[in-house]
Design an enzyme around this catalytic site. Structure first.
Site, short mmCIF file in Angstrom:
data_model
loop_
_atom_site.label_atom_id
_atom_site.label_comp_id
_atom_site.label_asym_id
_atom_site.label_seq_id
_atom_site.Cartn_x
_atom_site.Cartn_y
_atom_site.Cartn_z
N VAL A 164 33.05 38.09 42.67
CA VAL A 164 32.08 39.12 43.05
C VAL A 164 32.45 39.75 44.40
O VAL A 164 32.52 40.98 44.53
CB VAL A 164 30.67 38.51 43.12
CG1 VAL A 164 29.64 39.59 43.30
CG2 VAL A 164 30.38 37.73 41.86
N ALA A 191 38.42 35.36 49.34
CA ALA A 191 37.12 35.41 48.65
C ALA A 191 37.19 34.50 47.43
O ALA A 191 37.21 34.96 46.29
CB ALA A 191 36.79 36.85 48.25
N GLY A 239 35.18 31.75 46.71
CA GLY A 239 34.03 30.91 46.47
C GLY A 239 33.41 30.42 47.77
O GLY A 239 33.79 30.85 48.86
N HIS A 283 14.01 60.64 29.20
CA HIS A 283 15.25 61.39 28.98
C HIS A 283 15.34 62.51 30.00
O HIS A 283 14.33 63.16 30.25
CB HIS A 283 15.26 61.97 27.56
CG HIS A 283 16.42 62.89 27.30
ND1 HIS A 283 17.69 62.40 27.07
CD2 HIS A 283 16.51 64.24 27.27
CE1 HIS A 283 18.51 63.43 26.89
NE2 HIS A 283 17.82 64.57 27.01
P1 NAI Z 1 33.50 33.78 43.10
O1 NAI Z 1 33.40 32.39 42.60
O2 NAI Z 1 32.67 34.84 42.50
O3 NAI Z 1 35.02 34.27 42.93
C1 NAI Z 1 36.15 33.61 43.45
C2 NAI Z 1 37.35 34.00 42.63
O4 NAI Z 1 38.53 33.55 43.28
C3 NAI Z 1 37.35 33.37 41.25
O5 NAI Z 1 37.48 34.39 40.29
C4 NAI Z 1 38.57 32.44 41.29
O6 NAI Z 1 39.19 32.33 40.04
C5 NAI Z 1 39.46 33.12 42.31
N1 NAI Z 1 40.42 32.26 43.00
C6 NAI Z 1 40.19 31.04 43.54
N2 NAI Z 1 41.31 30.57 44.13
C7 NAI Z 1 42.28 31.50 43.97
C8 NAI Z 1 43.66 31.60 44.36
N3 NAI Z 1 44.27 30.64 45.04
N4 NAI Z 1 44.36 32.71 44.02
C9 NAI Z 1 43.75 33.69 43.33
N5 NAI Z 1 42.45 33.66 42.94
C10 NAI Z 1 41.73 32.57 43.26
O7 NAI Z 1 33.30 33.69 44.68
P2 NAI Z 1 33.08 34.84 45.76
O8 NAI Z 1 33.56 36.16 45.27
O9 NAI Z 1 33.67 34.28 47.00
O10 NAI Z 1 31.52 34.95 45.89
C11 NAI Z 1 30.75 33.84 46.36
C12 NAI Z 1 29.35 33.84 45.81
O11 NAI Z 1 28.59 34.88 46.36
C13 NAI Z 1 29.32 33.96 44.32
O12 NAI Z 1 28.76 32.80 43.80
C14 NAI Z 1 28.44 35.15 44.05
O13 NAI Z 1 27.48 34.85 43.07
C15 NAI Z 1 27.79 35.46 45.37
N6 NAI Z 1 27.76 36.92 45.57
C16 NAI Z 1 26.94 37.67 44.80
C17 NAI Z 1 26.92 39.03 44.93
C18 NAI Z 1 26.05 39.82 44.01
O14 NAI Z 1 25.25 39.24 43.32
N7 NAI Z 1 26.19 41.14 43.95
C19 NAI Z 1 27.75 39.73 45.91
C20 NAI Z 1 28.61 38.84 46.64
C21 NAI Z 1 28.59 37.50 46.47
#
Ligand code: NAI
Length: 459
Positions: free
Chosen positions: A177, A259, A261, A433
């Site tokens: 995200v 980013a 997690g 609409h």
């Molecule tokens: P995330 O878990 O959404 O994404 C992290 C991504 O990094 C995953 O797709 C993973 O496969 C990838 N990844 C991990 N290690 C890697 C590597 N070594 N090389 C390449 N890719 C790798 O975590 P994110 O984006 O940091 O977000 C954290 C949290 O914040 C999420 O749980 C999300 O729900 C929340 N969030 C929600 C938002 C919304 O609701 N609009 C906006 C921003 C964050």
């Protein structure tokens, strides 16, 4: 006593006060937590600025002639974001005053199961007794040793929000995200963006159909996306950073955003002393009533590790407060939407197609936004609505929206799922609409081969 003043903790505090409890919230930073200070709100303020800039660049498509190309001022965008955040933070302070919630400005730590010790910035300790304690300490950007975040060249999203200048190029590790929202925003602001994701597609937690549409749009924004690829190492390089990818490619960029997690804020908060159990990943397990293994200690929001979203944290808080004050209530996540502020926006509720197909005979309805008059009027025709239904019962199993206003459009589907409606019932609502939400109605009709705005299907 509530430890943590984010969207879980501060709303729980107000709710408890409304119900007549004597309540205090301890927060050592600004009220509002990550969501308000370093997450949802500041990023959306900046995304709104970036979108305005894009619209201005496309002014001619709307019949407007610009006398000179638009130029953006990053520091002015940042100042606007700060103004919005500050106003909302002080709003929480006012709400606390009006409802009689005490705010302790300091770091809260459990001292046994019915006391919290607050340490203020001068090291002065205050010990508070409470019948019930709610832990709402949230999460922070995960730090991975192989990507040493220094706040200068290797950043997390907190650092990006406070940059003095935008880089010319950036490498984003993770197309989740945060990775995707920032990739779109920075690309709209003319930054060269490279995104590396180790799983199959961008936004791996979303439906693969949605990801396909988003990936096409990322390409149009000139974002370089590498999926099924890992960043193996990242070091200093001629441009700033140099990354070695698992596909052998080397990427040079001015800065990198990690980013990948989040980690849970459960260190140093006295869990052991109070006897509260922690899971291996550092989160705090609870029952559906938000109670931890210690009966009068609750945990809500990100720190539970189930869903890391501001709005589920608020729901958790309400459940915890009601139970703490003697009611019996369990969480209800039926119809919780996911809303992602990419360009175009992505939103969903319920199951992905691959999940739904495991236990159901499914039927799919789809409607592309380019068929809608309103999408053309807005000059934003990319995207679609996809509805997954159960062939036997006609129940809605999942709805996936990508396109302009997706994060608003999804809520009609979320309510329908929350109430257990059928696809037919959703399609029978007379939608206004012209609106983008009509695509939900049309996709519902399409599931029964009955959308009057789609060409006849050959069976
Ligand atoms: P995330 O878990 O959404 O994404 C992290 C991504 O990094 C995953 O797709 C993973 O496969 C990838 N990844 C991990 N290690 C890697 C590597 N070594 N090389 C390449 N890719 C790798 O975590 P994110 O984006 O940091 O977000 C954290 C949290 O914040 C999420 O749980 C999300 O729900 C929340 N969030 C929600 C938002 C919304 O609701 N609009 C906006 C921003 C964050």
């Amino acid at each position: 006593m509530i430890i943590g003043g984010g969207p879980g903790g501060y709303t729980a505090g107000i709710r408890a006060a409304m119900k007549g409890a004597k309540v205090a919230v301890v927060e050592y930073r600004d009220l509002g937590g990550v969501c308000l200070n370093r997450g949802c709100i500041p990023s959306k303020a900046l995304i709104a600025s970036a979108t305005q800039y894009k619209n201005m660049k496309e002014a001619e498509a709307f019949g407007i002639k610009l006398v000179a190309p638009p130029v953006y001022d990053w520091l002015a965008m940042r100042a606007r974001k700060d103004k919005i955040v500050n106003m909302l933070v002080s709003g929480i302070g006012s709400l606390f005053k009006s409802h009689g919630v005490t705010h302790y400005n300091g770091f809260g730590r459990l001292a046994g199961s019915s006391h919290v010790v607050v340490t203020d910035e001068n090291g002065v300790e205050t010990r508070i007794k409470a019948d019930n304690i709610i832990i709402a300490t949230g999460s922070r950007a995960a730090n991975i040793p192989s990507f040493p975040i220094d706040g200068k060249r290797i950043l997390n999203s907190d650092h990006l929000l406070e940059l003095e200048n935008l880089p010319q190029s950036i490498l984003i590790i993770g197309a989740g995200v945060i990775g995707c929202e920032w990739a779109c925003m920075l690309a709209l602001l003319d930054v060269e963006v490279h995104v590396v994701e180790m799983l199959d597609h961008a936004l791996p937690m979303e439906d693969s159909g949605t990801a396909q549409v988003l990936e096409r749009e990322l390409k149009k924004l000139k974002v370089n996306l590498y999926t099924k690829t890992k960043v193996e190492s990242i070091t200093g390089g001629p441009a700033g950073v140099q990354a070695k990818l698992s596909n052998g490619k080397i990427i040079d960029a001015n800065q990198a955003l990690v980013a990948v997690g989040r980690s849970f804020n459960t260190e140093d908060i006295g869990l052991e002393e109070a006897g509260v159990e922690k899971a291996k990943n550092g989160s705090i397990p609870t029952g559906p009533d938000m109670r931890t293994n210690v009966k009068n200690i609750f945990a809500i929001g990100d720190v539970r590790g189930e869903i890391l979203l501001a709005y589920t944290a608020t729901h958790d808080g309400a459940v915890a407060v009601d139970n703490a004050l003697g009611e019996k209530r369990t969480k209800n996540y039926a119809g919780v939407p996911s809303v992602i502020f990419t360009h175009p926006e992505v939103a969903s509720v319920g199951l992905r197609e691959s999940q739904a197909a495991k236990d159901h005979q499914i039927a799919i309805g789809k409607f592309p936004l380019r068929v809608l008059g309103k999408a053309h009027a807005e000059n934003e025709i990319a995207g679609e609505v996809k509805i997954i239904g159960d062939k036997k019962t006609d129940k809605i199993l999942g709805v996936h929206v990508v396109g302009i206003h997706a994060t608003e459009v999804i809520h009609v589907a979320a309510l329908a799922m929350n109430q257990g409606l059928t696809v037919t019932q959703l399609g029978n609502l007379i939608f206004g609409h012209p609106v983008i939400s009509e695509a939900v109605m049309e996709a519902a009709h399409d599931l029964h081969n009955a959308s009057v705005h789609l060409a006849k299907k050959r069976v």
